[in-house]
Design a protein around this motif. Structure first.
Motif, mmCIF file in Angstrom:
data_model
loop_
_atom_site.group_PDB
_atom_site.id
_atom_site.type_symbol
_atom_site.label_atom_id
_atom_site.label_comp_id
_atom_site.label_asym_id
_atom_site.label_seq_id
_atom_site.Cartn_x
_atom_site.Cartn_y
_atom_site.Cartn_z
ATOM 1 N N THR A 1 36.629 48.961 35.045
ATOM 2 C CA THR A 1 37.246 49.090 33.584
ATOM 3 C C THR A 1 37.070 50.721 33.005
ATOM 4 O O THR A 1 36.300 51.424 33.338
ATOM 5 N N SER B 1 36.101 44.012 37.368
ATOM 6 C CA SER B 1 35.027 44.329 36.205
ATOM 7 C C SER B 1 33.768 45.421 36.338
ATOM 8 O O SER B 1 33.471 45.816 35.550
ATOM 9 N N ASN C 1 41.293 49.520 36.068
ATOM 10 C CA ASN C 1 41.937 48.800 35.113
ATOM 11 C C ASN C 1 41.849 49.375 33.630
ATOM 12 O O ASN C 1 40.797 50.009 33.416
ATOM 13 N N PRO D 1 32.959 52.189 32.978
ATOM 14 C CA PRO D 1 32.466 51.465 34.094
ATOM 15 C C PRO D 1 32.947 52.292 35.298
ATOM 16 O O PRO D 1 32.111 52.146 36.369
ATOM 17 N N ASP E 1 31.298 55.394 35.960
ATOM 18 C CA ASP E 1 29.789 54.917 36.091
ATOM 19 C C ASP E 1 29.389 54.447 37.538
ATOM 20 O O ASP E 1 28.503 54.857 38.152
ATOM 21 N N ASN E 2 30.137 53.625 37.834
ATOM 22 C CA ASN E 2 29.895 52.763 38.982
ATOM 23 C C ASN E 2 30.061 53.635 40.250
ATOM 24 O O ASN E 2 29.225 53.631 41.366
#
Lengths: 430, 296
Positions: free
Chosen positions: A242, A239, A186, A250, A253-254
């Protein structure tokens, strides 16, 4: 000789060499891109190579974040002092051409492009049959997944259907460990809309058909429904996905830290994955987009990028810019018959679009990660390039994000998306 | 005598009046004029087409244009309100702490507080985006030490705007503390001495001497804080891009998107006019409220 005669001779000599010195004046052209510093360095090196044979042309490269690229082109491209060359996303072309910010390609360049690039890519770089840019990269979406997480969850193969996607996502989700099964990006229009569109076309649907939005179709309804189910199942946590103005953040990163099991993304993020994961990059595999209940086989979305020339730049600058671009994209500028542009693109894991470049990079395109993308390219549908396309994308992004965050139901999201898209495309076409 | 005085005053004022006219008044009038036109920012002014109040109808209408504008207006109002509500009390609190002459390290504290204001917003935004990072971010790591789970900060529509407000407060509070200290220095010490002799407590002195005499300073601070907050742009452009779900889409960012990125100059101008009117109304209301309190 008197002083007066010496002055007269000097003046005459000066006047005589004036045209020569004017001709020898350096032509400065600037290249605006959104690439990272490492990639900009490669482009600068290529420009330096070009200047060896063209000492009268100086090329400077300027980079801005992706989120600022269109704004910079719009705010500075309207003047002769703006960037001479700009790297643009095909969705922006119709409006930039309508506003006369980009120059049509000279005949020689246009005929070379039509001969050397696939017809679909040439059409994405054209408006009303006129070619405006030299295509360079082509991007396509596929499912990326973490093989280690699949193994841990006991999943043997990547999901082929939406049912399998939901099942795999459930098995991959470990809420206590902050791990989500499926990542939904998102806060970045393309990052939200392209994965959704890939699932939609893999379900037999379309975003736009004959210039009209078709988000009210049964196939689109099922795609909105899938998003809602993935959220309700708790297998996708918005969440954790993003994005920021540099299209990192994120969501990246995730995925690189093994907190996201699967995500739909384009081939260009190979370099970001490699730099984020190091040797663990080999854990990442690519698979076709899972097929929906109304789909026949895997499809996905593709889009292309091109380089355009500022229509407001001086005649000499435009001529030099097209000459530089023709060289940069020609088989003479790179290694082993590839263009320098394709070498730069391949350093980021981006697929070049020139037919000879695909041949020249055959080995690298056969890597485990990229071959998955190359294999889905044939069945990929180009993202619709229409007037108002960017606004349409941003509007659909808002609707999908509302669905992701539980602020709208699938039915409401579908209705809103169709109404907004209809009004945006109708207004843009006026 | 009077006419020569007027002539010389006119000559002396002319440069400033001309500059203000060219760089402030004309652009403002141009924006108002453009708000009634259909105009692409990529075309000359000669190509505009008068459409009356259609742009205003559109931005308050039910389509995505209207929804996005109204959302951005509300976000800007929340951002501004929260910023002012947090900055002003904190600046008075810090001002009182720093102003105590008998407290050691006052100058150092004043320097530290003001230094945040000197850091460019772009650097602040980049640093805070990392501080707010969901997993490796120091704020969440500190929370985890206290047994609190990771907070989404910028990743949730519920907390993203508030997270940007915190960033703004952190950067601006030092500047407003300096203003508060300037206000405190204007309060005669004899008033406190007299109050002490009369047996007034510290709290009473603050309530009946400090606050009333700081009113003018606080009014000025509030106006500046509102104007600064309404102009927020960098953290949104750099970190959130208006998301998620438009929760940080503030008006300056939205006007830039509509007016420049989409080249819809008429619509962008109508939005800018509404922002200007809203700002004028709020500032006038603030002055009117203060004047009424003064007359009471």
């Amino acid at each position: 000789m008197t002083l007066a005669w010496t002055s007269k001779i000097a003046l005459a000599a000066g006047l005589a060499i004036l045209p020569v010195s004017a001709w020898a004046e350096t032509i400065n052209i600037s290249y605006l891109t959104h690439w990272s510093p490492e990639t900009v360095a490669l482009l600068e090196a290529a420009a330096k190579d070009y200047s060896k044979d063209h000492p009268d042309v100086a090329v400077t490269v300027r980079a801005v974040p992706f989120g600022d690229l269109l704004t910079t082109l719009r705010s500075q491209g309207g003047s002769s002092d703006g960037p001479t060359i700009g790297g643009i996303y095909d969705l922006w072309l119709p409006e930039l051409a309508r506003d006369k910010l980009v120059a049509p390609a000279p005949e020689a360049v246009a005929s070379d492009v039509k001969q050397a690039w696939p017809a679909g890519v040439v059409s994405a770089a054209s408006v009303g049959g006129t070619l405006y840019g030299i295509p360079n990269e082509i991007d396509v979406y596929a499912l990326n997944y973490n093989k280690d997480l699949f193994k841990e969850a006991g999943i043997e193969a990547p999901p082929k259907t939406w049912d399998e996607l939901r099942e795999a996502a459930k098995k991959l989700t470990k809420k206590d460990a902050g791990q989500q099964g499926f990542g939904m990006i998102n806060s970045w229009a393309a990052g939200v809309v392209h994965p959704f569109s890939s699932l939609l076309v893999s379900n037999g649907g379309d975003l736009v058909k004959d210039g009209k939005p078709t988000l009210n179709s049964k196939q689109a309804g099922e795609t909105f429904q899938l998003y809602e189910e993935l959220i309700k199942d708790g297998v996708s946590d918005p969440s954790m996905a993003t994005a920021d103005a540099n299209t990192t953040g994120p969501f990246l990163d995730n995925f690189v830290s093994g907190k996201t099991g699967m995500i739909i993304m384009a081939n260009w993020w190979e370099s970001a994955l490699k730099s984020g994961m190091g040797y663990k990059f080999s854990n990442i595999a690519t698979a076709p987009i899972p097929v929906g209940p109304s789909g026949d086989k895997p499809h996905s979305i593709s889009y292309s990028w091109m380089t355009v020339v500022n229509a407001k730049a001086g005649e000499a600058e435009q001529k030099a810019a097209w000459d530089f671009l023709a060289w940069l994209n020609s088989p003479q500028s790179g290694k082993n018959g590839a263009s320098a542009m394709s070498d730069i693109l391949m350093s980021m894991g981006i697929l070049p679009s020139r037919s000879s470049d695909i041949e020249a990079h055959k080995d690298k395109l056969g890597s485990e990660f990229l071959s998955g993308y190359v294999s889905v390219l044939a069945d990929a549908k180009p993202f619709p390039v229409v007037l108002g396309g960017q606004e349409f994308s941003e509007s659909l992004q808002q609707t999908l994000e509302a669905l992701q965050y539980g602020q709208a139901s699938a039915q409401d999201a579908q209705a809103n998306a169709q109404t907004d898209a209809t009004s945006i495309l109708e207004r843009a076409a006026k | 005598m009077t006419s020569s005085y007027r002539a010389s005053a006119g000559i002396m004022l002319a440069p400033a009046v001309t500059l203000i006219g060219v760089f402030v008044v004309i652009p403002m009038l141009l924006t108002v004029w453009l708000s009634f036109q259909d105009w692409s920012t990529q075309t000359p002014f000669s190509s505009v087409r008068f459409i009356g109040i259609d742009n205003f109808r559109e931005i308050f209408g039910p389509t995505s244009i209207g929804r996005d504008f109204k959302g951005a207006l509300v976000n800007t109002a929340i951002y501004t309100g929260l910023s002012v509500v947090l900055i002003l009390p904190l600046s008075v609190l810090f001002g009182l702490l720093v102003y105590q002459r008998d407290v050691g390290g006052g100058t150092a504290l004043r320097t530290v507080l003001f230094s945040t204001y000197m850091v460019p917003m772009i650097a602040v935004a980049l640093v805070w985006s990392k501080l707010y990072a969901p997993t490796e971010g120091p704020i969440n790591q500190m929370f985890s030490l206290a047994g609190v789970g990771p907070q989404p900060w910028l990743s949730s529509p519920r907390s993203a705007l508030i997270s940007i407000v915190f960033l703004n407060v952190w950067q601006q509070v030092g500047y407003f503390t300096v203003l508060a200290i300037a206000g405190l220095t204007q309060i005669p010490g004899s008033l406190y001495e007299a109050a002490t002799l009369d047996g007034a407590s510290r709290t009473e002195q603050f309530r009946f001497i400090t606050l009333p005499l700081l009113r003018r300073t606080l009014l000025f601070s509030a106006v500046i804080a509102i104007i600064n907050a309404v102009q927020v742009f960098e953290p949104v452009a750099l970190i959130t891009q208006g998301g998620p779900v438009g929760s940080t889409n503030v008006l300056t960012f939205h006007i830039r998107r509509v007016g420049i990125e989409r080249a819809q100059g008429g619509l962008g101008s109508a939005m800018a006019v509404m922002l200007m009117l809203a700002l004028i109304m709020v500032v006038c209301a603030l002055f009117a409220f203060m004047n009424r309190r003064d007359s009471e």
